[in-house]
Write an enzyme that holds these catalytic residues in place. Structure first.
Site, PDB file in Angstrom:
ATOM      1  N   GLU A   1       0.832  -1.203   0.000  1.00  0.00           N
ATOM      2  CA  GLU A   1       0.000   0.000   0.000  1.00  0.00           C
ATOM      3  C   GLU A   1       0.868   1.255   0.000  1.00  0.00           C
ATOM      4  OE1 GLU A   1       0.748   1.617   2.923  1.00  0.00           O
ATOM      5  OE2 GLU A   1       1.795  -0.169   3.587  1.00  0.00           O
TER       6      GLU A   1
ATOM      7  N   GLU B   1       4.504  -0.578   1.544  1.00  0.00           N
ATOM      8  CA  GLU B   1       4.703  -0.847   0.112  1.00  0.00           C
ATOM      9  C   GLU B   1       4.631  -2.331  -0.247  1.00  0.00           C
ATOM     10  OE1 GLU B   1       8.487   0.618  -1.193  1.00  0.00           O
ATOM     11  OE2 GLU B   1       8.086   2.697  -0.615  1.00  0.00           O
TER      12      GLU B   1
END
Length: 352
Positions: free
Chosen positions: A175, A318
């Site tokens: 994310e 991430e």
């Protein structure tokens, strides 16, 4: 939600016979029982999920979901919202940590922009869904409309469908979204017994005063939405975010399709908690990559009864922690399949 939604449909059941066969094999390998710790447990769990005694991970997939958060207007982040869109460029240009990890391990990197403040953003290699210019400020009202939240959940399901198209056997997700530790903390508090004081942390680098202010904003938001947060979908749409909803939808779709999901850090664990509240039957399909440095992550992991593989002090997000844990999962499968049994190696077993 009176009518059943797709995320409430039945999840696949692990194959108990394959799991038992894998456990029996582990007992015959040339090592003391339990000597490989969690690597043994992972191999046995994957055997049940893949329905075979000797599981393998050959085609992992990584989807990265990005979105902006209106709650940033409350001063809860050390970075401006423009960074979300800037990082999208960095992801597809290959300069982000997860980009390097994906490239080195030859993992397809599927980057999905659910909605940033720059609605005109157009980047080759990014799927721009544009559900809005980020979510609304949930300290003043719901973060998403019902339709936006449903579309964000469906975006996660669609990412799983893309993974299925290449016969992926493990789904990783990450994310990006400035302000998303605030959304994740608020959502996790709404869905558990945890308090903001137990879960709130510095995110991208707030000082002590910044963390105290962030906690106050979260407490105010929880009070504003009150009893409306009792229902998981309502909690997600009121205090969640586009990427949190997409992550939850992806994890649920994985469980329904029978593909294990590797959960990353604090944000992803909050989304996994949401998936579990939306459909508890997804639990066996969630593997947890690491224990992150965000203070609330340990409490979140405990709430979902997770045993993460790594503890490296990571707090990047991430999907980087999931990508780092991937080699361990592959090696767990290789050890399980490749080691000799006592009989094959003509090694004397432990005396009863």
């Amino acid at each position: 939600m009176s009518q059943q939604q797709w995320w409430q449909a039945a999840c696949r059941q692990p194959d108990s016979a394959a799991e038992a066969a894998a456990r029996a094999r582990q007992a015959q390998l040339t090592k003391p029982a339990g000597a490989l710790g969690q690597l043994e447990a992972i191999a046995i769990q994957l055997a049940g999920l893949q329905g075979c005694e000797q599981p393998q991970i050959q085609r992992p997939w990584l989807s990265l979901f990005a979105g902006d958060h209106g709650v940033v207007a409350e001063g809860v982040s050390a970075y401006p919202q423009a960074v979300t869109a800037q990082m999208l460029h960095n992801f597809v240009a290959g300069g982000a940590a997860v980009s390097v990890l994906a490239r080195v391990q030859q993992i397809p990197l599927d980057v999905v922009d659910l909605g940033t403040i720059d609605l005109d953003l157009e980047l080759p290699g990014v799927r721009h869904l544009r559900l809005g210019a980020g979510t609304a400020n949930f300290a003043q009202g719901p973060a998403m409309s019902v339709e936006q939240c449903q579309l964000a959940l469906a975006a996660g399901r669609d990412a799983l469908l893309r993974a299925q198209a290449i016969n992926a056997d493990l789904f990783l997700a990450g994310e990006m979204g400035i302000g998303n530790t605030t959304a994740a903390t608020t959502l996790a508090c709404a869905l558990s017994d945890a308090t903001p004081a137990q879960l709130v942390g510095p995110g991208t680098g707030l000082d002590r005063a910044g963390v105290a202010h962030k906690q106050a904003v979260i407490e105010r938001a929880l009070a504003l939405h009150g009893s409306q947060l009792a229902e998981p979908f309502e909690a997600l749409r009121r205090v969640g975010g586009f990427e949190l909803a997409a992550l939850s939808g992806a994890y649920l779709a994985c469980a329904q399709a029978g593909i294990p999901a590797l959960v990353d850090g604090f944000i992803c664990t909050a989304a996994a908690l949401c998936a579990l509240r939306l459909n508890p039957a997804c639990a066996p399909w969630l593997l947890f990559a690491h224990a992150g440095a965000e203070p609330g992550h340990a409490a979140l992991l405990a709430s979902v009864q997770a045993q993460p593989l790594l503890d490296l002090g990571l707090r990047l997000g991430e999907g980087s922690g999931a990508a780092l844990a991937l080699p361990l999962i592959k090696l767990a499968c290789e050890l399980h399949a490749g080691m000799a049994t006592f009989q094959q190696a003509a090694v004397t077993e432990r005396q009863a």
